[in-house]
Write an enzyme that holds these catalytic residues in place. Structure first.
Site, PDB file in Angstrom:
ATOM      1  N   GLU A  49      -3.096   9.189 -12.756  1.00  0.00           N
ATOM      2  CA  GLU A  49      -3.742   7.890 -12.541  1.00  0.00           C
ATOM      3  C   GLU A  49      -4.927   7.954 -11.593  1.00  0.00           C
ATOM      4  O   GLU A  49      -6.042   7.628 -11.952  1.00  0.00           O
ATOM      5  CB  GLU A  49      -2.706   6.882 -12.033  1.00  0.00           C
ATOM      6  CG  GLU A  49      -1.772   6.428 -13.135  1.00  0.00           C
ATOM      7  CD  GLU A  49      -0.786   5.371 -12.689  1.00  0.00           C
ATOM      8  OE1 GLU A  49      -0.100   4.821 -13.548  1.00  0.00           O
ATOM      9  OE2 GLU A  49      -0.687   5.107 -11.476  1.00  0.00           O
TER      10      GLU A  49
ATOM     11  N   GLU B 264       7.039 -14.148  23.045  1.00  0.00           N
ATOM     12  CA  GLU B 264       6.805 -15.590  23.128  1.00  0.00           C
ATOM     13  C   GLU B 264       5.640 -15.957  24.007  1.00  0.00           C
ATOM     14  O   GLU B 264       4.989 -16.963  23.778  1.00  0.00           O
ATOM     15  CB  GLU B 264       8.077 -16.289  23.634  1.00  0.00           C
ATOM     16  CG  GLU B 264       9.135 -16.386  22.564  1.00  0.00           C
ATOM     17  CD  GLU B 264      10.297 -17.250  22.954  1.00  0.00           C
ATOM     18  OE1 GLU B 264      10.539 -17.413  24.154  1.00  0.00           O
ATOM     19  OE2 GLU B 264      10.972 -17.755  22.035  1.00  0.00           O
TER      20      GLU B 264
END
Lengths: 119, 505
Positions: free
Chosen positions: B68, B311
């Site tokens: 490919e 956070e």
């Protein structure tokens, strides 16, 4: 008129390979000996050459013409089709390569121009 | 390279991908053909190329048969992985067999042909380079070139036989149409079905998740099921073996300080050195403070501490810490602390996991804190998050370092979070921080829910937070239902009565 090179790639001395060589050689020698030089290459003996020409299937006939290369895969037992592809005729020998290019629809125009030059 | 397969005659070759040799129990079967099937974009080509690249690192040469992608493209594309294929080719370590479709006009007259040319080229390349590994990528393309499916299928069988005869270990990739369904197009697996690996790239809740599954290895064992993996520049496929991280660590009796003497006392003398502590609480209950004290407690004792913050930004963290009397910058300058702040959305969960592992490996800490695990929950599916939790806890336990994770509960009072459901059995200790509403006032409560291998206090104590940190006060008296989020006043008489009842019983 320049003769064109036809490379026929085969694998070993199998029956299929020998049939392909026989079929193609008969056609070329009978109808166009002055148009083509046929070279038989065994991929087992010349893998480097097979690599360079990117040969996957055998038997493969490789013709490098002025309008790009054409690969034909099979055992060449279909004489009429092979002759058409090679531009071979039972009566007249066309200019080399005409048949090949005629079979490529996108190149038909330029192929005809080439015919005129060579004829 | 070959190591003995478990209780069978099949030897395996270590593939060298991170994690793969764990899930495959030592690699792929030696001198055999393994089919790697996957949909478009599932990293099949990378798998094949990495199989060779890892081999080259260990002195094994390789041949790549490409149907490919052109060799030029591959040389360029895999430079980002740090693989200098051109150089390897030059040194005779890597060889391409270019089976990509030619631009020539191709006419197939009959099905009376074979793939002798291809086989001869592969054999020649293998002998020329002395290769022991061969990758074929991807087998489906050749069906398109020659049309005749049954003829090509027969020829592929010859190719597989020929690869086995050459004594090489091979990987053949094949395209699939769907993530769950037939193994590969054109039924090629019938010919190379001894060993099948499936790569998936599943879209789940709008998130891509790559997994690898060993479907079968004939005659030898492997781990079952799908394992997440990620593609990391410079390293290629990195597989995250979940259950493979077995709990083999020894248990330590050495106690370390939580950074807060009162909490140490509640835990019966501090945390164990190799334990994982989960701190659960609603937003603002003091989880980040506990993390800060845990880090500071370690740094003061000369331990190396690593903090992952998902956070808050670095500036916020440093500012908060200074507010509680802890100077992160100073500890970092002294090399005792490393703070890694990452916004959860910047990467996939798998990438975060790899980053955490890399940071732990590089810094080699004695303490690790993650604040908070729940922040990562929003970037993943429930399944992916569960796997992540298992993986990260197992990894940290395996390193025998002390870990403190925080988890945010979705509601302010009571409740538990998904994080807890996944993690609670994996942790050694669980500390709950809860808001307690009493007489129109919000107060904070702390309790040690679980302390593996040790006695701990069972009371729910009140605590307050000020500029010098967390201060534990007295136990809540005459209050019931704090954990369920419905605190109710219980009269002293009622309490006495209950005590008597249990004393008698």
């Amino acid at each position: 008129m320049s003769r064109q090179l036809l490379k026929l790639y085969i694998t070993g001395r199998t029956r299929r390979a020998q049939e392909a060589v026989h079929n193609l050689r008969t056609l070329v020698e009978t109808y166009g000996p002055e148009m083509y030089d046929l070279v038989v290459i065994d991929v087992l003996e010349n893998p480097e050459q097979a690599e360079a020409d990117k040969i996957l299937a055998t038997p493969t006939l490789l013709q490098t013409g002025p309008y790009g290369a054409v690969r034909v895969v099979g055992d060449f037992s279909e004489s009429a089709r092979v002759m058409q592809l090679l531009g071979l005729s039972t009566t007249t020998a066309y200019a080399a390569g005409a048949g090949w290019n005629a079979s490529k629809s996108k190149n038909v125009d330029s192929a005809e121009g080439q015919d005129g030059d060579q004829g | 390279m070959a190591i003995k397969g478990s209780a069978s005659g099949v030897e395996k070759v270590e593939v060298g991908f991170e994690g793969f040799d764990i899930i495959s129990y030592g690699g792929i079967p030696e001198r055999r053909v393994t089919l790697v099937a996957g949909t478009s974009g599932s990293a099949k080509t990378l798998f094949g190329a990495q199989f060779l690249a890892e081999g080259i690192k260990h002195g094994e040469h390789g041949v790549f048969v490409t149907f490919e992608e052109s060799p030029e493209d591959m040389r360029a594309n895999f430079r980002s992985m740090g693989w200098e294929i051109t150089e390897w080719e030059h040194n005779g370590l890597w060889s391409f067999v270019d089976a990509t479709p030619s631009t020539d006009q191709e006419i197939v007259l009959s099905s009376n042909f074979d793939l002798g040319g291809l086989l001869a080229r592969i054999e020649h390349a293998v002998k020329k380079t002395g290769a022991t590994r061969v990758s074929v990528d991807a087998i489906g393309a050749i069906f398109g070139t020659f049309g005749n499916i049954s003829a090509v299928r027969g020829e592929l069988l010859r190719m597989v036989t020929s690869l086995k005869r050459l004594g090489v270990t091979s990987v053949i990739t094949a395209e699939r149409d769907a993530e769950y369904g037939a193994i590969a197009r054109f039924g090629v697996e019938e010919y190379v079905a001894d060993n099948v690996i499936v790569l998936r790239n599943v879209l789940e809740d709008e998130k891509r998740r790559r997994t690898i599954e060993i479907l079968k290895f004939r005659g030898t064992s492997h781990q079952k099921g799908e394992f997440p993996f990620s593609i990391v520049p410079g390293r290629g496929i990195v597989i995250i073996p979940l259950s493979a991280l077995e709990l083999r660590q020894s248990s330590s009796n050495v106690r370390i300080s939580s950074g807060n003497q009162q909490i140490d006392a509640m835990c019966g003398g501090g945390f164990y050195r190799d334990s994982i502590v989960l701190v659960s609480g609603a937003t603002g209950t003091g989880k980040t403070l506990m993390t800060t004290e845990f880090m500071a407690g370690g740094a003061k004792n000369g331990e190396r501490c690593l903090l992952f913050a998902f956070e808050e930004s670095r500036e916020q963290l440093v500012r908060n810490a200074i507010g509680w009397g802890v100077d992160y910058n100073k500890w970092e300058d002294e090399g005792k602390l490393k703070v890694v702040c990452v916004y959860p959305e910047v990467a996939s969960l798998e990438d975060h996991l790899i980053e955490i592992k890399d940071a732990v490996d590089a810094f080699n800490p004695q303490r690790v804190a993650v604040d908070s695990l729940s922040a990562l929950e929003r970037i993943s599916t429930a399944k992916g998050f569960r796997e992540f939790i298992i993986s990260v806890t197992s990894f940290i336990k395996h390193r025998e370092v002390a870990g403190l994770f925080t988890s945010t509960t979705p509601t302010l009072t009571g409740s538990s979070s998904v994080t807890e459901t996944h993690i609670s059995t994996l942790t050694d200790s669980i500390i709950l921080l809860r808001y307690v509403e009493m007489y129109g006032e919000m107060r904070r409560g702390i309790t040690v829910l679980k302390m593996r291998g040790s006695m701990h206090e069972k009371q729910i104590r009140e605590f307050r937070i000020d500029a010098s940190g967390m201060h534990i006060g007295k136990a809540f008296k005459n209050i019931a239902g704090i954990l369920s989020g419905n605190p109710q006043h219980v009269s002293a008489l009622e309490e006495e009565r209950l005590k008597d009842m249990f004393a008698d019983g």
